[in-house]
Design an enzyme around this catalytic site. Structure first.
Site, PDB file in Angstrom:
ATOM      1  N   HIS A 111       7.162   5.746   1.293  1.00  0.00           N
ATOM      2  CA  HIS A 111       7.893   4.521   0.939  1.00  0.00           C
ATOM      3  C   HIS A 111       8.842   4.777  -0.236  1.00  0.00           C
ATOM      4  O   HIS A 111       9.970   4.281  -0.255  1.00  0.00           O
ATOM      5  CB  HIS A 111       6.917   3.417   0.513  1.00  0.00           C
ATOM      6  CG  HIS A 111       6.031   2.913   1.598  1.00  0.00           C
ATOM      7  ND1 HIS A 111       4.689   3.181   1.639  1.00  0.00           N
ATOM      8  CD2 HIS A 111       6.300   2.150   2.685  1.00  0.00           C
ATOM      9  CE1 HIS A 111       4.154   2.601   2.699  1.00  0.00           C
ATOM     10  NE2 HIS A 111       5.109   1.970   3.350  1.00  0.00           N
ATOM     11  N   GLY A 147      12.133   3.816   8.432  1.00  0.00           N
ATOM     12  CA  GLY A 147      11.740   5.212   8.638  1.00  0.00           C
ATOM     13  C   GLY A 147      11.735   5.575  10.119  1.00  0.00           C
ATOM     14  O   GLY A 147      11.340   4.771  10.966  1.00  0.00           O
ATOM     15  N   ASN A 187       0.870  -1.192   0.000  1.00  0.00           N
ATOM     16  CA  ASN A 187       0.000   0.000   0.000  1.00  0.00           C
ATOM     17  C   ASN A 187       0.902   1.236   0.000  1.00  0.00           C
ATOM     18  O   ASN A 187       0.780   2.125   0.844  1.00  0.00           O
ATOM     19  CB  ASN A 187      -0.941  -0.018   1.210  1.00  0.00           C
ATOM     20  CG  ASN A 187      -2.027   1.034   1.101  1.00  0.00           C
ATOM     21  OD1 ASN A 187      -2.371   1.481   0.007  1.00  0.00           O
ATOM     22  ND2 ASN A 187      -2.560   1.460   2.228  1.00  0.00           N
ATOM     23  N   HIS A 207       3.072   4.589  -0.486  1.00  0.00           N
ATOM     24  CA  HIS A 207       2.822   6.021  -0.693  1.00  0.00           C
ATOM     25  C   HIS A 207       4.166   6.700  -0.887  1.00  0.00           C
ATOM     26  O   HIS A 207       5.224   6.045  -0.876  1.00  0.00           O
ATOM     27  CB  HIS A 207       2.023   6.607   0.475  1.00  0.00           C
ATOM     28  CG  HIS A 207       2.622   6.321   1.827  1.00  0.00           C
ATOM     29  ND1 HIS A 207       3.842   6.820   2.224  1.00  0.00           N
ATOM     30  CD2 HIS A 207       2.181   5.556   2.863  1.00  0.00           C
ATOM     31  CE1 HIS A 207       4.120   6.418   3.446  1.00  0.00           C
ATOM     32  NE2 HIS A 207       3.128   5.629   3.852  1.00  0.00           N
TER      33      HIS A 207
END
Ligand code: PAF
Length: 284
Positions: free
Chosen positions: A37, A149, A32, A34
């Site tokens: 990423h 992250g 998923n 975005h």
């Protein structure tokens, strides 16, 4: 971009690259994807010659009442996005490939202490699910380095501890938080927010920054800063889970350390958002 669905395919690809002297940098994800990423992938590309992304919605890290079944599976769109950045290989295994003996029977990798606090306090087993899948993915992909992250600050600290404790020969690269123009940290779960919740969401980062600024201005009663921040979040429409000033390395409550992280988790309706800021106190 190569798409590998089995251990043998991704191992073969990576071992060819490493035999040619190329440094392989890995970005594990739940998919998923975005912009946040994609920035992790671009950062990975700066640290090596080859990048590998994994997409695997890991059942072991979702609690019984969490959104595992609902978690968006968007493989075709994700592949399209990865083709637009410097991704050399995608590893997207099946549940059976990863958990051939079933999820319940999986040998686990657990980091003590740091996993039961903050997000771990209300998500029992979550971080053991994360460290177990990350250890497995490291063993499968065998990268030189991996990118995580700072947005998931507790996850990053726990992965760093696992790598250190288990002597894994993998450099952990920390990627800054990617934020929307309104300051909201990008997250796959932002997609669950309705319009009204979207309008409230930037308050989380605003309150974190205000707390950081108060501490940098000399406030040393962290309990007071935390309590006021929780009240502020409640007033804006959040239901705070925690708001806490911590030692950035151990995640213990801050007590005289210089490197601090302020970590927050709060509910907006049925969506739980997390965010953080870090700060270095001046030496006195
Ligand atoms: O942060 C995530 O997306 C996941 O926890 C990770 C590291 C891919 C493990 O499933």
């Amino acid at each position: 971009m190569e798409i590998c669905r089995s251990f043998s395919a991704i191992r073969g690809t990576v071992s060819r690259w490493r035999a040619a002297g190329e440094r392989v940098v890995f970005v594990p994800t739940l998919g998923n994807l975005h912009q946040g990423h994609l920035e992790l992938v671009q950062l990975a590309a700066l640290h090596g010659q080859r990048t590998v992304v994994s997409i695997f919605v890991n059942p072991l890290q979702f609690g019984k009442n969490e959104d595992y079944a609902l978690y968006p599976r968007t493989l075709d769109a994700d592949i399209g996005k990865l083709k637009s950045v410097d991704c050399n290989a995608l590893f997207c295994p099946t549940d059976l490939e990863i958990y051939p003996n079933g999820v319940e029977e999986q040998t686990t990798v657990a980091v003590p202490t740091m996993t039961n606090i903050l997000c771990g306090a209300t998500r029992p087993g979550h971080f053991t699910g994360v460290t177990t899948i990350v250890a497995k993915l490291f063993n499968i992909v065998q990268p030189d380095a991996a990118v995580f992250g700072i947005k998931d600050f507790q996850q990053l600290a726990i992965v760093k501890r696992m790598v250190q404790d288990l002597c894994m020969p993998i450099d952990i690269i920390e990627a800054p938080v990617t934020r929307a123009d309104d300051g909201v940290a990008l997250s796959s779960r932002n997609g669950y927010l309705n319009a009204q919740e979207h309008a409230i969401a930037p308050a989380l980062y605003r309150v974190l920054c205000a707390a950081r600024d108060r501490i940098l201005s000399g406030e040393r009663s962290y309990a007071l800063v935390e309590a006021e921040a929780r009240v502020e979040l409640l007033h804006t429409g959040f239901l705070p889970d925690y708001f806490s000033v911590r030692c950035a390395r151990t995640l213990e409550p801050a007590a005289g350390e210089q490197e601090l992280a302020i970590l927050a988790a709060a509910w907006l309706g049925r969506t739980r958002l997390i965010d953080n800021v870090t700060l270095s106190l001046p030496t006195s």
